[in-house]
Write an enzyme that holds these catalytic residues in place. Structure first.
Site, PDB file in Angstrom:
ATOM      1  N   ARG A 147      -3.728  -5.337   7.874  1.00  0.00           N
ATOM      2  CA  ARG A 147      -4.430  -6.315   7.059  1.00  0.00           C
ATOM      3  C   ARG A 147      -3.618  -6.512   5.788  1.00  0.00           C
ATOM      4  NH1 ARG A 147      -4.188  -3.409   3.213  1.00  0.00           N
ATOM      5  NH2 ARG A 147      -5.476  -4.886   2.107  1.00  0.00           N
ATOM      6  N   GLY A 148      -4.058  -7.464   4.956  1.00  0.00           N
ATOM      7  CA  GLY A 148      -3.246  -7.833   3.793  1.00  0.00           C
ATOM      8  C   GLY A 148      -2.368  -9.005   4.196  1.00  0.00           C
ATOM      9  N   ASP A 176      -4.658 -14.067  -0.809  1.00  0.00           N
ATOM     10  CA  ASP A 176      -4.503 -14.477   0.593  1.00  0.00           C
ATOM     11  C   ASP A 176      -4.083 -15.929   0.733  1.00  0.00           C
ATOM     12  OD1 ASP A 176      -6.573 -12.143   0.563  1.00  0.00           O
ATOM     13  OD2 ASP A 176      -5.619 -12.208   2.539  1.00  0.00           O
ATOM     14  N   LYS A 210      -9.723 -11.075  -1.847  1.00  0.00           N
ATOM     15  CA  LYS A 210     -10.825 -10.236  -1.348  1.00  0.00           C
ATOM     16  C   LYS A 210     -12.126 -10.482  -2.105  1.00  0.00           C
ATOM     17  CE  LYS A 210     -10.842  -8.202   1.442  1.00  0.00           C
ATOM     18  NZ  LYS A 210     -11.352  -8.774   2.709  1.00  0.00           N
TER      19      LYS A 210
HETATM   20  O1  MRU Z   1      -9.281  -8.336   4.417  1.00  0.00           O
HETATM   21  P1  MRU Z   1      -7.944  -7.866   3.943  1.00  0.00           P
HETATM   22  O2  MRU Z   1      -7.877  -6.381   3.750  1.00  0.00           O
HETATM   23  O3  MRU Z   1      -6.834  -8.394   4.816  1.00  0.00           O
HETATM   24  O4  MRU Z   1      -7.775  -8.525   2.519  1.00  0.00           O
HETATM   25  C1  MRU Z   1      -6.622  -8.256   1.787  1.00  0.00           C
HETATM   26  C2  MRU Z   1      -6.625  -8.865   0.442  1.00  0.00           C
HETATM   27  O5  MRU Z   1      -7.543  -9.536   0.041  1.00  0.00           O
HETATM   28  C3  MRU Z   1      -5.383  -8.672  -0.383  1.00  0.00           C
HETATM   29  O6  MRU Z   1      -5.689  -8.624  -1.737  1.00  0.00           O
HETATM   30  C4  MRU Z   1      -4.429  -9.850  -0.129  1.00  0.00           C
HETATM   31  O7  MRU Z   1      -4.220 -10.027   1.235  1.00  0.00           O
HETATM   32  C5  MRU Z   1      -3.128  -9.665  -0.795  1.00  0.00           C
HETATM   33  S1  MRU Z   1      -2.189  -8.403  -0.035  1.00  0.00           S
HETATM   34  C6  MRU Z   1      -0.674  -8.300  -0.748  1.00  0.00           C
END
Ligand code: MRU
Length: 352
Positions: free
Chosen positions: A52-53, A243, A254
């Site tokens: 994820r991320g 994202d 997030k």
């Molecule tokens: O649901 P996730 O864990 O994929 O969400 C991740 C985030 O919101 C991060 O802050 C974002 O992807 C930036 S990661 C460098």
């Protein structure tokens, strides 16, 4: 081990013709890799949050296409083309918000298009090389952002972050945590305040783990404590990842990030967003057009076998929110920092 070595968490790696990804669902209790051999499996790994991320999702999607091409070596050209089309579709349907997924798939498509007259083996080789390049490039970009972002943090800064925008969310180094790592490497005494990040606990499980691993001082708080900490003067800056950033500078990140940004403005604390260029989506005019993923109710009603909410209660579980550009002090990109982003500044950034 020096700092550079220590922060080299290999979120994704290519071993024996397979993609291996750290299973982030079970960190920090267990550290183990899962192996993937097809695009469909990789898409499921993205959907179920093994990986994820935003940048890591992009890297995984690129490898998903490469895996499928490897799997189809020796197939007739027509079969290869049809299966690759399905691979792109299944990967594109895995998660909707992080634009890096679509950015990486577009790049892989362009490679395929470039090689449309080549044989199956040559296309497969080239797609794998591109996936490797996307990952290697991600680390270089994070280091560049890290250098720009580190300069914004004063020595001794107490930096609040939300979710996990670390090495685990990228191919390495991280975006928001990359800024923190680079500041520490530059000799600054930085401490981190990690929001727990309900409901999936990326802050408590992943950010806290990364920082503890590296010996960067970190204090874990629940999301509802951020205002208390700011009001007490215990936060000097906020740095988060993203994202998807819309053309006008609105930031999807997030769930809970918007709340942190409002609080930061209320308390006169700078709110920075570490944002690779691949996360800026000029095709959406503002944040209202960013698709927001809604996840399963059981993430909110409990955790694994422990269910704490009343059975039958209705639940909302949006995984992201949008912080309006006016609350953003600066977007930290690999091309430099864009203060108070807006459409004009972002368009100018792309033509630089
Ligand atoms: O649901 P996730 O864990 O994929 O969400 C991740 C985030 O919101 C991060 O802050 C974002 O992807 C930036 S990661 C460098």
């Amino acid at each position: 081990m020096d700092m550079q070595e220590q922060s080299r968490v290999e979120t994704l790696r290519w071993r024996d013709d397979r993609l291996e990804m750290i299973d982030q669902r079970i960190l920090p209790a267990r550290f183990s890799y899962l192996a993937y051999t097809s695009a469909a499996e990789t898409a499921e790994g993205i959907r179920s949050m093994v990986v994820r991320g935003a940048p890591a999702i992009g890297c995984a999607a690129a490898y998903g296409v490469a895996l499928e091409a490897q799997r189809l070596r020796g197939s007739p050209a027509g079969e290869f083309a049809a299966a690759l089309d399905r691979a792109f579709d299944v990967l594109a349907a895995s998660r909707p918000t992080a634009v890096n997924l679509f950015w990486a798939l577009k790049r892989m498509r362009a490679v395929r298009e470039d090689m449309k007259d080549a044989n199956v083996e040559a296309i497969a080789d080239r797609l794998l090389a591109e996936a490797h390049e996307i990952s290697a490039e991600d680390i270089r970009i994070n280091r560049a952002m890290g250098a720009y972002g580190a300069a914004l943090l004063p020595d001794g800064a107490r930096v609040l972050t939300h979710c996990n925008a670390g090495a685990l969310a990228t191919a390495g180094h991280g975006t928001a945590l990359g800024v923190i790592r680079s500041a520490v490497e530059a000799g600054k005494r930085i401490s981190v305040i990690a929001d727990e990040t309900r409901p999936f606990l990326q802050g408590a499980r992943l950010t806290a783990w990364e920082m503890v691993q590296e010996g960067i001082p970190v204090t874990l708080i629940t999301d509802s404590m951020a205002g208390f900490m700011m009001a007490r003067g215990e936060v000097d800056a906020v740095v988060v990842g993203t994202d998807r950033v819309a053309a006008n500078g609105d930031v999807a990140n997030k769930i809970g990030t918007y709340m942190v940004a409002v609080l930061a403005r209320r308390h006169g604390i700078p709110f920075y967003v570490a944002c690779p260029m691949s996360t800026i989506d000029l095709t959406v005019a503002d944040g209202s057009a960013i698709p927001i993923e809604e996840r399963a109710a059981d993430e909110v009603t409990g955790f694994r076998e422990c269910q704490w909410a009343a059975a039958g209660v209705s639940v909302r579980n949006p995984a992201f929110d949008v912080t309006p550009a006016e609350l953003v002090t600066g977007l930290i990109t690999e091309k430099g920092v864009v203060a108070q982003p807006d459409t004009g500044k972002l368009l100018a950034l792309f033509s630089r």
